[in-house]
Design a protein around this motif. Structure first.
Motif, PDB file in Angstrom:
ATOM      1  N   VAL A  88      -1.991   9.648  -5.797  1.00  0.00           N
ATOM      2  CA  VAL A  88      -0.603   9.573  -5.338  1.00  0.00           C
ATOM      3  C   VAL A  88      -0.482   8.556  -4.213  1.00  0.00           C
ATOM      4  CG1 VAL A  88       1.313  10.896  -4.388  1.00  0.00           C
ATOM      5  CG2 VAL A  88      -0.238  11.971  -6.030  1.00  0.00           C
ATOM      6  N   ALA A  89      -1.439   8.554  -3.287  1.00  0.00           N
ATOM      7  CA  ALA A  89      -1.397   7.621  -2.161  1.00  0.00           C
ATOM      8  C   ALA A  89      -1.440   6.175  -2.635  1.00  0.00           C
ATOM      9  CB  ALA A  89      -2.549   7.904  -1.204  1.00  0.00           C
ATOM     10  N   THR A  90      -2.293   5.890  -3.609  1.00  0.00           N
ATOM     11  CA  THR A  90      -2.390   4.523  -4.133  1.00  0.00           C
ATOM     12  C   THR A  90      -1.060   4.066  -4.713  1.00  0.00           C
ATOM     13  OG1 THR A  90      -4.765   4.592  -4.560  1.00  0.00           O
ATOM     14  CG2 THR A  90      -3.462   3.106  -5.934  1.00  0.00           C
ATOM     15  N   LEU A  91      -0.376   4.942  -5.439  1.00  0.00           N
ATOM     16  CA  LEU A  91       0.888   4.553  -6.071  1.00  0.00           C
ATOM     17  C   LEU A  91       2.011   4.435  -5.043  1.00  0.00           C
ATOM     18  CD1 LEU A  91       0.564   6.678  -9.311  1.00  0.00           C
ATOM     19  CD2 LEU A  91       0.164   4.226  -9.021  1.00  0.00           C
ATOM     20  N   VAL A  92       1.976   5.244  -3.984  1.00  0.00           N
ATOM     21  CA  VAL A  92       2.948   5.080  -2.901  1.00  0.00           C
ATOM     22  C   VAL A  92       2.692   3.759  -2.180  1.00  0.00           C
ATOM     23  CG1 VAL A  92       3.758   5.998  -0.694  1.00  0.00           C
ATOM     24  CG2 VAL A  92       3.334   7.555  -2.606  1.00  0.00           C
ATOM     25  N   ALA A  93       1.425   3.434  -1.947  1.00  0.00           N
ATOM     26  CA  ALA A  93       1.091   2.160  -1.303  1.00  0.00           C
ATOM     27  C   ALA A  93       1.578   0.983  -2.145  1.00  0.00           C
ATOM     28  CB  ALA A  93      -0.417   2.060  -1.085  1.00  0.00           C
ATOM     29  N   ALA A  94       1.413   1.080  -3.461  1.00  0.00           N
ATOM     30  CA  ALA A  94       1.885   0.010  -4.344  1.00  0.00           C
ATOM     31  C   ALA A  94       3.395  -0.161  -4.220  1.00  0.00           C
ATOM     32  CB  ALA A  94       1.498   0.309  -5.787  1.00  0.00           C
ATOM     33  N   ARG A  95       4.123   0.943  -4.116  1.00  0.00           N
ATOM     34  CA  ARG A  95       5.575   0.862  -3.967  1.00  0.00           C
ATOM     35  C   ARG A  95       5.954   0.257  -2.619  1.00  0.00           C
ATOM     36  NH1 ARG A  95       8.463   6.322  -6.191  1.00  0.00           N
ATOM     37  NH2 ARG A  95      10.207   5.219  -5.214  1.00  0.00           N
ATOM     38  N   ALA A  96       5.211   0.610  -1.572  1.00  0.00           N
ATOM     39  CA  ALA A  96       5.505   0.046  -0.253  1.00  0.00           C
ATOM     40  C   ALA A  96       5.309  -1.467  -0.253  1.00  0.00           C
ATOM     41  CB  ALA A  96       4.620   0.704   0.800  1.00  0.00           C
ATOM     42  N   LEU A  97       4.215  -1.930  -0.858  1.00  0.00           N
ATOM     43  CA  LEU A  97       3.948  -3.369  -0.876  1.00  0.00           C
ATOM     44  C   LEU A  97       4.824  -4.102  -1.883  1.00  0.00           C
ATOM     45  CD1 LEU A  97       0.083  -3.584  -0.458  1.00  0.00           C
ATOM     46  CD2 LEU A  97       1.873  -3.618   1.279  1.00  0.00           C
ATOM     47  N   ALA A  98       5.452  -3.359  -2.799  1.00  0.00           N
ATOM     48  CA  ALA A  98       6.406  -3.970  -3.729  1.00  0.00           C
ATOM     49  C   ALA A  98       7.798  -4.070  -3.120  1.00  0.00           C
ATOM     50  CB  ALA A  98       6.468  -3.171  -5.028  1.00  0.00           C
ATOM     51  N   GLY A  99       7.965  -3.515  -1.905  1.00  0.00           N
ATOM     52  CA  GLY A  99       9.233  -3.679  -1.200  1.00  0.00           C
ATOM     53  C   GLY A  99      10.223  -2.563  -1.381  1.00  0.00           C
ATOM     54  N   ASP A 100       9.781  -1.366  -1.779  1.00  0.00           N
ATOM     55  CA  ASP A 100      10.727  -0.251  -1.910  1.00  0.00           C
ATOM     56  C   ASP A 100      11.409   0.025  -0.571  1.00  0.00           C
ATOM     57  OD1 ASP A 100       9.925   0.009  -4.530  1.00  0.00           O
ATOM     58  OD2 ASP A 100       9.702   2.181  -4.412  1.00  0.00           O
ATOM     59  N   ALA A 101      12.710   0.274  -0.620  1.00  0.00           N
ATOM     60  CA  ALA A 101      13.479   0.526   0.596  1.00  0.00           C
ATOM     61  C   ALA A 101      12.938   1.742   1.327  1.00  0.00           C
ATOM     62  CB  ALA A 101      14.953   0.733   0.251  1.00  0.00           C
ATOM     63  N   GLY A 102      12.884   1.648   2.647  1.00  0.00           N
ATOM     64  CA  GLY A 102      12.463   2.757   3.474  1.00  0.00           C
ATOM     65  C   GLY A 102      10.972   2.923   3.613  1.00  0.00           C
ATOM     66  N   LEU A 103      10.166   2.067   2.975  1.00  0.00           N
ATOM     67  CA  LEU A 103       8.719   2.216   3.028  1.00  0.00           C
ATOM     68  C   LEU A 103       8.035   1.064   3.755  1.00  0.00           C
ATOM     69  CD1 LEU A 103       7.897   3.570  -0.555  1.00  0.00           C
ATOM     70  CD2 LEU A 103       8.333   4.849   1.554  1.00  0.00           C
ATOM     71  N   PHE A 104       8.758   0.301   4.532  1.00  0.00           N
ATOM     72  CA  PHE A 104       8.138  -0.797   5.276  1.00  0.00           C
ATOM     73  C   PHE A 104       7.291  -0.233   6.417  1.00  0.00           C
ATOM     74  CE2 PHE A 104       8.033  -3.879   8.742  1.00  0.00           C
ATOM     75  CZ  PHE A 104       7.514  -4.988   8.078  1.00  0.00           C
ATOM     76  N   GLY A 105       6.175  -0.895   6.686  1.00  0.00           N
ATOM     77  CA  GLY A 105       5.348  -0.508   7.825  1.00  0.00           C
ATOM     78  C   GLY A 105       3.981   0.021   7.471  1.00  0.00           C
ATOM     79  N   LEU A 106       3.643   0.099   6.167  1.00  0.00           N
ATOM     80  CA  LEU A 106       2.321   0.544   5.771  1.00  0.00           C
ATOM     81  C   LEU A 106       1.274  -0.439   6.300  1.00  0.00           C
ATOM     82  CD1 LEU A 106       0.376   2.337   4.111  1.00  0.00           C
ATOM     83  CD2 LEU A 106       0.836   0.822   2.165  1.00  0.00           C
ATOM     84  N   ALA A 107       0.301   0.086   7.065  1.00  0.00           N
ATOM     85  CA  ALA A 107      -0.725  -0.763   7.661  1.00  0.00           C
ATOM     86  C   ALA A 107      -2.058  -0.674   6.943  1.00  0.00           C
ATOM     87  CB  ALA A 107      -0.917  -0.390   9.133  1.00  0.00           C
ATOM     88  N   GLY A 108      -2.269   0.392   6.165  1.00  0.00           N
ATOM     89  CA  GLY A 108      -3.536   0.538   5.475  1.00  0.00           C
ATOM     90  C   GLY A 108      -3.614   1.885   4.792  1.00  0.00           C
ATOM     91  N   ILE A 109      -4.708   2.095   4.072  1.00  0.00           N
ATOM     92  CA  ILE A 109      -4.879   3.336   3.308  1.00  0.00           C
ATOM     93  C   ILE A 109      -6.284   3.877   3.518  1.00  0.00           C
ATOM     94  CG2 ILE A 109      -5.646   2.207   1.179  1.00  0.00           C
ATOM     95  CD1 ILE A 109      -3.858   4.285  -0.325  1.00  0.00           C
ATOM     96  N   VAL A 110      -6.396   5.205   3.533  1.00  0.00           N
ATOM     97  CA  VAL A 110      -7.678   5.893   3.641  1.00  0.00           C
ATOM     98  C   VAL A 110      -7.816   6.805   2.423  1.00  0.00           C
ATOM     99  CG1 VAL A 110      -9.095   7.489   4.986  1.00  0.00           C
ATOM    100  CG2 VAL A 110      -7.582   5.857   6.166  1.00  0.00           C
TER     101      VAL A 110
END
Length: 459
Positions: A88-110
């Motif tokens: 789930v985290a990987t797919l949320v990260a993909a959406r953040a880097l694809a520019g989904d509204a409200g998800l700006f600011g992802l700095a990294g993933i663990v």
């Protein structure tokens, strides 16, 4: 007013738990992180306190988590996923880097023994055994005991064992079966793609399918910047087995890599996240905002040439970015390696990569010079009077190359969202993806729109 950079809010760590677990599994880790992070655990549907009615498919879990992040309003955040939560985290990260509204600011993933976006490797006999535990209803204490014993390298602390048992017993039957029958088998590789962002992948040395070798095999291709670490002797329940070591690894990762980039003021980041910005623009800014790879290896230049370019960049484009600087030279080098230039070059110069190599060879001693000598060398380059002893370019060609190089370095500096905030540029916020673009109405000098962040708080 923008958040002052000398007193920024803590970054947020959003945690997504494993199968049969809950947001509480991160509590022992979170207690060790609270000085530097706000730790927010999110119950996935059918687990913990989240009702199954929220949706049990992978797509619905991703939407649930994205909604929780938007509702929180974080503008600088890490995403941590344990086992099932890793997918789930990987797919949320993909959406953040694809520019989904409200998800700006992802700095990294663990990823903590993270399930990949591809089908999770799982012994089919074990899968059938686990399915059988919930064939007639929720798991019972005997099934919970067998699950815990089969997923740890050593006995858990009694408090953590009680927590794991309680979470397993209140997991809904529907959620348990949905993951084992469908979610773990789904292939989301195309949607995830390659996520070129800071990534920490932790694995237990005694884990099975999602252990060290499995992690490199299934998550390595997704995360080209992944840092892999093994907790020897641990099994699959890492946050409960080794909370201190997990917390220490996250802190190292944040301080050295994911959190090492320039900070973007809170109000400016919220503007980027808003519907005034198109998804395409937001995606570009999201990737530019990621911290540079401290272990970046040049592809078009040699290591010595890149070091020289870094020394030139430091004197040519001095940065005061609140304690962190953009690795402008590495970003220029990556552009050279990709073949994506600005579309033109001086006729007197060879192609860009050749020109950079020759010019930097001609400046090979630049990094060893004192600041006054470096400035004199740069002045000679501008004047066209510097004749390199090596490198194969004439003084006039070195002058032309340095003009190009200055442009390349400044372009990379200006392209970063932290720089945009510093100079007060928000022209990217001219309308989102809807049919009606908001645009700008107040265009006179010194006037600002009501929605524009004030600049007084920026250093």
């Amino acid at each position: 007013m923008l958040q002052r950079l000398d007193n920024p809010p803590r970054p947020v760590l959003f945690y997504l738990h494993a199968l049969g677990s809950s947001r509480r599994a991160i509590e022992a880790v979170g207690a060790r992180l609270e000085a530097e992070f706000e730790v927010v655990g999110i119950d996935l549907p059918g687990f913990g306190d989240a009702p199954a009615a929220l949706g049990l498919s992978v797509a619905e879990m991703v939407a649930h988590v994205a909604g929780a992040i938007r509702a929180h309003g974080a503008t600088r955040w890490l995403l941590a996923g344990h086992s099932m939560g890793g997918k789930v985290a990987t797919l949320v990260a993909a959406r953040a880097l694809a520019g989904d509204a409200g998800l700006f600011g992802l700095a990294g993933i663990v990823l903590l023994a993270g399930s990949p976006p591809s089908p999770e490797p799982m012994d089919e006999a074990r899968r059938e055994r686990m399915l059988g535990w919930a064939s007639a209803g929720p798991l019972d204490p005997a099934a919970a005991r067998e699950f815990i014993d089969g997923n740890v390298g050593a006995a858990l602390d009694p408090r953590h064992e009680a927590l794991a048992t309680r979470d397993l017993l209140r997991t809904t039957r529907e959620a348990w079966l949905a993951w084992l029958e469908r979610g773990s088998r789904e292939d989301w590789s195309a949607e995830a793609g390659r996520l070129d962002l800071p990534a920490l992948v932790l694995a237990g040395g005694e884990d099975g399918d999602l252990g060290p070798d499995g992690q490199r095999r299934v998550n390595g291709p997704v995360y080209p910047r992944a840092r892999f670490e093994v907790l020897e002797g641990a099994g699959h329940l890492l946050p409960l087995e080794r909370p201190a070591e997990v917390a220490e690894a996250i802190l190292r990762f944040w301080r050295r890599e994911a959190g090492a980039g320039p900070r973007i003021p809170t109000d400016f980041a919220r503007l980027i996240a808003s519907d005034r910005v198109s998804a395409r623009s937001r995606a570009i800014l999201a990737r530019r905002a990621l911290a540079d790879d401290p272990d970046y290896r040049p592809k078009a230049l040699t290591t010595a040439q890149l070091d020289t370019l870094r020394a030139v960049a430091a004197r040519t484009v001095p940065q005061d970015m609140g304690g962190a600087a953009i690795d402008l030279a590495a970003r220029v080098e990556a552009g050279l390696a990709s073949g994506k230039g600005d579309g033109w070059r001086l006729a007197a110069l060879p192609p860009d990569v050749e020109a950079y190599r020759a010019a930097l060879d001609g400046l090979a001693d630049f990094g060893a010079l004192g600041e006054a000598e470096q400035d004199a060398r740069l002045a000679a380059l501008v004047a066209g009077t510097f004749e390199p002893a090596a490198g194969g370019l004439s003084a006039a060609q070195m002058q032309g190359w340095f003009a190009d190089a200055r442009t390349d370095l400044v372009r990379q500096w200006l392209a970063h969202p932290a720089t945009m905030a510093r100079i007060g540029f928000d022209g990217f916020a001219n309308g989102g993806d809807g049919p009606r673009k908001q645009g700008f109405e107040r265009l006179a000098a010194g006037e600002r729109e009501g929605w524009e962040p004030a600049m007084e708080g920026v250093r």
